[in-house]
Enzyme design. Structure first.
Site, short mmCIF file in Angstrom:
data_model
loop_
_atom_site.label_atom_id
_atom_site.label_comp_id
_atom_site.label_asym_id
_atom_site.label_seq_id
_atom_site.Cartn_x
_atom_site.Cartn_y
_atom_site.Cartn_z
N SER A 118 -18.34 28.89 70.61
CA SER A 118 -17.51 30.07 70.35
C SER A 118 -17.67 31.08 71.48
O SER A 118 -18.77 31.58 71.73
CB SER A 118 -17.90 30.72 69.03
OG SER A 118 -17.30 32.00 68.95
N HIS A 160 -13.93 27.30 70.84
CA HIS A 160 -13.55 28.12 69.68
C HIS A 160 -13.27 29.55 70.13
O HIS A 160 -14.10 30.19 70.79
CB HIS A 160 -14.71 28.08 68.68
CG HIS A 160 -14.44 28.71 67.37
ND1 HIS A 160 -13.78 28.09 66.34
CD2 HIS A 160 -14.78 29.95 66.90
CE1 HIS A 160 -13.72 28.89 65.29
NE2 HIS A 160 -14.31 30.04 65.60
N ASP A 193 -12.25 33.25 68.79
CA ASP A 193 -12.18 34.11 67.62
C ASP A 193 -11.24 35.28 67.87
O ASP A 193 -11.55 36.19 68.65
CB ASP A 193 -13.58 34.64 67.27
CG ASP A 193 -14.47 33.57 66.70
OD1 ASP A 193 -14.05 32.88 65.74
OD2 ASP A 193 -15.60 33.39 67.20
N MET A 210 -9.66 38.52 66.35
CA MET A 210 -9.89 39.48 65.26
C MET A 210 -9.03 40.71 65.49
O MET A 210 -8.93 41.20 66.63
CB MET A 210 -11.36 39.90 65.23
CG MET A 210 -12.33 38.75 65.10
SD MET A 210 -14.02 39.36 64.89
CE MET A 210 -14.96 37.84 65.13
N HIS A 256 -9.30 30.60 66.01
CA HIS A 256 -9.66 31.02 64.65
C HIS A 256 -9.12 32.43 64.46
O HIS A 256 -9.69 33.39 64.96
CB HIS A 256 -11.20 30.96 64.53
CG HIS A 256 -11.72 31.47 63.23
ND1 HIS A 256 -13.05 31.79 63.05
CD2 HIS A 256 -11.10 31.73 62.04
CE1 HIS A 256 -13.23 32.20 61.81
NE2 HIS A 256 -12.07 32.19 61.18
N MET A 271 -8.62 35.58 62.63
CA MET A 271 -9.10 36.45 61.54
C MET A 271 -8.20 37.69 61.57
O MET A 271 -8.59 38.76 62.04
CB MET A 271 -10.58 36.80 61.77
CG MET A 271 -11.49 35.62 61.47
SD MET A 271 -13.12 35.76 62.22
CE MET A 271 -12.78 35.07 63.84
N MET A 308 -16.29 28.92 56.41
CA MET A 308 -17.10 30.00 57.00
C MET A 308 -18.48 30.03 56.36
O MET A 308 -18.59 30.10 55.13
CB MET A 308 -16.42 31.36 56.80
CG MET A 308 -15.17 31.60 57.63
SD MET A 308 -15.39 31.41 59.39
CE MET A 308 -16.60 32.67 59.77
N GLY A 341 -16.29 38.14 61.21
CA GLY A 341 -16.26 39.44 61.88
C GLY A 341 -17.21 39.55 63.05
O GLY A 341 -16.89 40.21 64.03
N PHE A 342 -18.36 38.89 62.93
CA PHE A 342 -19.38 39.07 63.98
C PHE A 342 -20.15 37.78 64.22
O PHE A 342 -20.35 36.99 63.29
CB PHE A 342 -20.36 40.18 63.57
CG PHE A 342 -19.68 41.50 63.37
CD1 PHE A 342 -19.43 42.34 64.46
CD2 PHE A 342 -19.25 41.88 62.11
CE1 PHE A 342 -18.76 43.55 64.27
CE2 PHE A 342 -18.57 43.08 61.93
CZ PHE A 342 -18.33 43.92 63.01
N GLY A 343 -20.59 37.59 65.47
CA GLY A 343 -21.48 36.49 65.78
C GLY A 343 -22.92 36.87 65.47
O GLY A 343 -23.22 38.03 65.12
N GLY A 344 -23.81 35.89 65.55
CA GLY A 344 -25.23 36.16 65.44
C GLY A 344 -25.75 36.43 64.04
O GLY A 344 -26.85 36.94 63.86
N ASP A 401 -18.46 27.23 60.55
CA ASP A 401 -18.50 28.33 61.52
C ASP A 401 -19.39 29.45 61.01
O ASP A 401 -19.10 30.07 59.98
CB ASP A 401 -17.06 28.85 61.72
CG ASP A 401 -16.96 29.92 62.79
OD1 ASP A 401 -17.97 30.19 63.48
OD2 ASP A 401 -15.86 30.47 62.93
N GLY A 402 -20.48 29.70 61.76
CA GLY A 402 -21.33 30.84 61.45
C GLY A 402 -22.78 30.45 61.27
O GLY A 402 -23.12 29.67 60.37
N GLY A 403 -23.63 30.93 62.16
CA GLY A 403 -25.07 30.71 62.00
C GLY A 403 -25.53 29.30 62.31
O GLY A 403 -26.63 28.90 61.92
N GLY A 431 -21.79 29.97 68.46
CA GLY A 431 -21.60 31.04 69.44
C GLY A 431 -22.91 31.43 70.08
O GLY A 431 -23.22 31.05 71.22
N SER A 432 -23.73 32.18 69.35
CA SER A 432 -24.98 32.68 69.93
C SER A 432 -25.93 31.54 70.31
O SER A 432 -26.68 31.65 71.27
CB SER A 432 -25.64 33.68 68.99
OG SER A 432 -25.65 33.20 67.67
O1 LIG Z 1 -15.74 33.42 63.45
C1 LIG Z 1 -16.86 33.78 63.79
C2 LIG Z 1 -17.42 35.08 63.31
O2 LIG Z 1 -16.48 35.70 62.53
C3 LIG Z 1 -17.67 32.85 64.58
O3 LIG Z 1 -16.90 31.91 65.28
C4 LIG Z 1 -18.81 33.36 65.40
O4 LIG Z 1 -18.50 33.47 66.74
C5 LIG Z 1 -19.97 32.40 65.29
O5 LIG Z 1 -21.05 32.96 65.96
P1 LIG Z 1 -22.52 32.46 65.66
O6 LIG Z 1 -22.78 32.69 64.19
O7 LIG Z 1 -22.54 30.99 65.99
O8 LIG Z 1 -23.36 33.28 66.56
FE LIG Z 2 -14.87 31.65 64.36
#
Ligand SMILES: O=C(CO)[C@@H](O)[C@H](O)COP(=O)(O)O
Ligand SMILES: [Fe+2]
Length: 225
Positions: free
Chosen positions: A9, A32, A34, A36, A65, A67, A136, A141-144, A174-176, A196-197
């Site tokens: 991402s 990916h 994002d 927003m 993606h 949002m 999800m 909304g946010f990475g990390g 997607d996420g974490g 992402g992170s």
């Molecule tokens: O859609 C999203 C956040 O809304 C994701 O795509 C984040 O970018 C994932 O980031 P990480 O959780 O992998 O750091």
């Molecule tokens: Fe995403």
């Protein structure tokens, strides 16, 4: 199941160097992106002009993606621009089938995404209109943020239908996702892992993609083919 797919991402990348950041993960399955709008989620990222530039800068298929509110209006232009996969949120529209049809008609794969608190049961019937389901595993909304394992029951339910031949679609999460969490997601039957992170937060994004792919492959190899 096919080999696990990894979708870095760019939310965690350097936005001033997006072309180079895409190059740094060459060989990834999808990139990916994002989008927003600061309305559907409390954050603002990028839109169609940046996606159009990225399409010129990389050969990696773009996994957009969205949002955003009003996907009926805003999603099809991403498909027309050449995005490979255009995913919008179930919570953002009363007519997801119409949006999916427009995305497919414009030449892209259609994806449906559900927030962690959105049940999947009401959508099982319409998933045949989609090519991707994006589960999800954090609040969008946010990475990390930290992975929410409780969403995996949705992935398992859809995996069953795919394995039974009742649906044909990529199940994406997607996420974490990182090397500590990817195995449990793989065991739940996820095909495609957004990170992402865990990719762009490291000194060597390409190595991070390889490490994620290896862990997912190890964890999913016992699943049915
Ligand atoms: O859609 C999203 C956040 O809304 C994701 O795509 C984040 O970018 C994932 O980031 P990480 O959780 O992998 O750091
Ligand atoms: Fe995403």
């Amino acid at each position: 199941m096919a080999a696990p797919m990894i979708a870095p991402s760019i939310l965690s990348a350097d936005f001033a160097r997006l072309g180079e950041e895409a190059e740094a993960v060459a060989g990834s399955d999808w990139l990916h992106v994002d989008v927003m709008d600061a309305h559907f989620v409390p954050n603002l990222t990028l839109g169609l002009p940046v996606v159009q530039s990225l399409l010129k800068a990389t050969d990696i298929p773009l996994d957009c993606h969205l949002m955003i509110e009003d996907p009926a209006r805003w999603a099809p232009p991403y498909a027309e621009a050449g995005a490979y996969n255009v995913t919008f949120h179930a919570e953002a529209t009363d007519d997801p089938i119409a949006v999916a049809k427009d995305i497919r008609a414009a030449g892209a794969r259609a994806g449906l995404s559900v927030k962690p608190g959105t049940p999947i049961e009401p959508y099982l019937e319409i998933l045949r209109e989609f090519d991707t389901l994006l589960v999800m595993s954090v609040e969008p909304g946010f990475g990390g943020q930290s992975f929410m394992p409780e969403v995996l029951s949705k992935a398992r339910a859809v995996r069953k239908l795919v394995d039974a031949g009742e649906l044909t679609l990529v199940v994406e999460i997607d996420g974490g996702i990182n090397t500590d969490t990817i195995e449990q997601a793989a065991e739940a039957g996820i095909d495609c892992f957004v990170a992402g992170s865990a990719v762009y937060g490291t000194a060597d994004p390409a190595a991070a993609v390889r490490a994620l792919r290896a862990k997912a492959a190890g964890a999913s190899k016992h699943l049915s083919l």
